[in-house]
Write a protein that holds these residues in place. Structure first.
Motif, PDB file in Angstrom:
ATOM      1  N   PRO A  99      21.954 -19.928  11.649  1.00  0.00           N
ATOM      2  CA  PRO A  99      23.171 -19.347  11.726  1.00  0.00           C
ATOM      3  C   PRO A  99      25.033 -19.883  11.229  1.00  0.00           C
ATOM      4  N   LEU A 100      24.683 -20.743  11.678  1.00  0.00           N
ATOM      5  CA  LEU A 100      25.703 -21.469  11.217  1.00  0.00           C
ATOM      6  C   LEU A 100      26.212 -22.487   9.851  1.00  0.00           C
ATOM      7  N   ARG A 101      25.285 -22.388   9.695  1.00  0.00           N
ATOM      8  CA  ARG A 101      25.219 -23.533   8.542  1.00  0.00           C
ATOM      9  C   ARG A 101      25.300 -21.847   6.889  1.00  0.00           C
ATOM     10  N   ALA A 102      24.272 -20.996   7.585  1.00  0.00           N
ATOM     11  CA  ALA A 102      24.474 -19.964   6.512  1.00  0.00           C
ATOM     12  C   ALA A 102      25.622 -19.542   6.545  1.00  0.00           C
ATOM     13  N   MET A 103      26.883 -19.270   7.471  1.00  0.00           N
ATOM     14  CA  MET A 103      28.158 -18.687   7.947  1.00  0.00           C
ATOM     15  C   MET A 103      28.840 -19.620   6.611  1.00  0.00           C
ATOM     16  N   LEU A 104      28.984 -20.703   7.107  1.00  0.00           N
ATOM     17  CA  LEU A 104      29.165 -21.485   5.552  1.00  0.00           C
ATOM     18  C   LEU A 104      28.893 -21.707   4.509  1.00  0.00           C
ATOM     19  N   ASP A 105      27.562 -21.574   3.942  1.00  0.00           N
ATOM     20  CA  ASP A 105      27.411 -21.529   2.837  1.00  0.00           C
ATOM     21  C   ASP A 105      27.392 -20.155   1.868  1.00  0.00           C
ATOM     22  N   ALA A 106      27.767 -18.792   2.765  1.00  0.00           N
ATOM     23  CA  ALA A 106      27.805 -17.253   2.428  1.00  0.00           C
ATOM     24  C   ALA A 106      29.869 -18.170   1.861  1.00  0.00           C
TER      25      ALA A 106
END
Length: 257
Positions: free
Chosen positions: A23-30
Motif C-alpha cells: 500500500p505505501l509503495r503504491a502511494m509513492l508510485d502514484a
C-alpha cells in the motif's frame, strides 16, 4: 533470465514483508508519476483498451489512460466495471470481451486495437489477442503471472471472495494461458512485486515477445512513472515494425519518449 518453460516448481508467493509494503509503495508510485511522468505526443491515434486488475476498476486505471490520451492514443476503459474475475464458463465469458474489441476497432475505421492488462486483466488481454489476432495490434501486460497462477500469488483469497469456486480454471485452460499471443507482446514485471511471483510474468523468448523489468509495487505498477513511459514507447512503434526494447533504452528514461 529463466523462461516460462524452465521456471522452478512450485513457485512461492512473495514474502510477507513485500506484501505488507504494497500500500505505501503504491502511494509513492502514484505520487512519482504526478511529479516525473510528463507525456509527450508520440502516438498515432490508434485505439487502446485497458483491463484493470482483480478488484480494480476504471478509477484505478484512469491515470494510465489519461497519460496515454495525452501521449496521442485513444485509450478506452474495458467497460466491465470492477474486475471480479470471469463469470460462468471462461471461454464463453471471453466472447463478450472479444466482441468489445471488434466494436472498438469498427469505431476507429478498422484500425487494430492495442490491449493493456494489469495483473488478472493481462490474462484477459492475452487470451483476447489469441482469439482476435487480426483485430489486435499489440499486447502489454503489467505484473501478470500468466505462467504461474494459484499459490504463487497472494491474490487467491481475494479471487475466491469475489468469485467463489466458479472462478476456478481447468488445468488445460491454465496450460493454455502460458502460451504467448500471436501478436507482439510485452510483459512488464517487478522483482519486488509483493502480490505475485515475478518469475510467473516472464515471457518465452521469441521475435515478437519481451519481458521488461521495472522496480515497482504490484498495486502501483499501473501508475509508476517508468511503466507509463515504457507503455507509451511500446505503443508508439509503427504497426508491423515492432522491435523489443533495448537494454540501453531501459537505462535511459529520455529514450522512452
Amino acid at each position: 533470465m529463466p523462461t516460462s518453460q524452465t521456471l522452478p516448481s512450485p513457485l512461492r508467493a512473495p514474502s510477507l514483508a513485500l506484501l505488507l509494503a504494497e500500500p505505501l509503495r503504491a502511494m509513492l508510485d502514484a505520487f512519482g508519476s504526478h511529479v516525473t511522468a510528463h507525456p509527450e505526443s508520440v502516438g498515432d491515434g490508434h485505439p487502446v483498451i485497458v483491463y484493470p486488475g482483480l478488484g480494480a476498476g476504471s478509477m484505478n486505471t484512469s491515470q494510465l489512460r489519461n497519460f496515454l490520451r495525452h501521449a496521442g492514443f485513444q485509450a478506452n476503459d474495458w467497460g466491465g466495471g470492477v474486475n471480479i474475475g470471469h463469470e460462468g464458463e471462461f471461454d464463453e465469458w471471453l466472447d463478450g470481451l472479444a466482441a468489445n474489441v471488434r466494436e472498438v476497432q469498427d469505431r476507429h475505421d478498422g484500425r487494430k486495437v492495442s490491449l493493456i492488462g494489469w495483473s488478472l486483466g493481462g490474462i484477459f488481454a492475452r487470451e483476447i489477442a489469441k482469439r482476435e489476432p487480426d483485430a489486435v495490434r499489440t499486447v502489454i501486460t503489467l505484473a501478470t503471472p500468466f505462467s504461474a497462477l494459484g499459490d504463487s500469488t497472494h491474490a487467491g483469497a481475494l479471487y475466491k471472495m469475489l468469485n467463489g469456486d466458479a472462478g476456478q480454471l481447468a488445468p488445460a485452460v491454465e496450460a493454455r494461458l502460458r502460451e504467448s499471443p500471436p501478436v507482439p507482446t510485452t510483459s512488464i514485471f517487478s522483482k519486488s512485486d509483493g502480490i505475485v511471483n515475478w518469475r510467473g510474468c516472464i515471457e518465452k523468448r521469441s521475435r515478437r515477445t519481451e519481458s521488461v523489468e521495472v522496480d515497482a509495487s504490484h498495486l502501483g505498477m499501473v501508475n509508476h512513472p517508468d511503466v507509463l513511459r515504457i507503455v507509451a514507447n511500446r505503443l508508439a512503434q509503427p504497426e508491423g515494425r515492432w522491435k523489443p526494447l533495448k537494454r540501453a533504452e531501459r537505462l535511459r528514461p529520455s529514450a522512452w519518449l
